[in-house]
Design an enzyme around this catalytic site. Structure first.
Site: not given
Length: 103
Positions: A15, A19, A38, A73
């Site tokens: 994960y 990213h 963000y 996504w």
């Protein structure tokens, strides 16, 4: 806006790696729909804390929901999460209430 999700503990590394290379069109869609500053924070056990700023939360969420890149996504990322009940990760966020802010 801050929120929680739970990444499967055995998928934390992958994960994180995904990213490190977020698709350019996904980054553009976030910016275009009002998401700013963000960040995602991930504990080794999979607890994910997300934070972003926006002038209009409903518009930012609706804007992303209308983007084809977001559908791709979310479908790609769903495999990493626990407790979504078959839904997309962005539909399973648990918003956190702000109880303190230092300016």
């Amino acid at each position: 806006m801050a929120f929680l999700l739970k990444v499967k503990a055995d998928r934390v590394e992958e994960y994180s790696a995904r990213h490190a290379e977020v698709w350019p069109d996904m980054l553009a869609a976030l910016r275009e729909t009002g998401w700013r500053n963000y960040s995602l924070f991930l504990r080794p056990d999979g607890l994910l804390v997300g934070y972003f700023e926006t002038d209009d939360l409903d518009a930012a969420l609706a804007g992303m929901a209308s983007r084809e890149v977001n559908d791709r996504w979310q479908n790609d990322m769903a495999q990493f999460f626990e407790g979504l009940g078959g839904g997309a990760p962005d539909e399973g966020i648990t918003p956190l209430q702000e109880v303190f802010h230092l300016d």
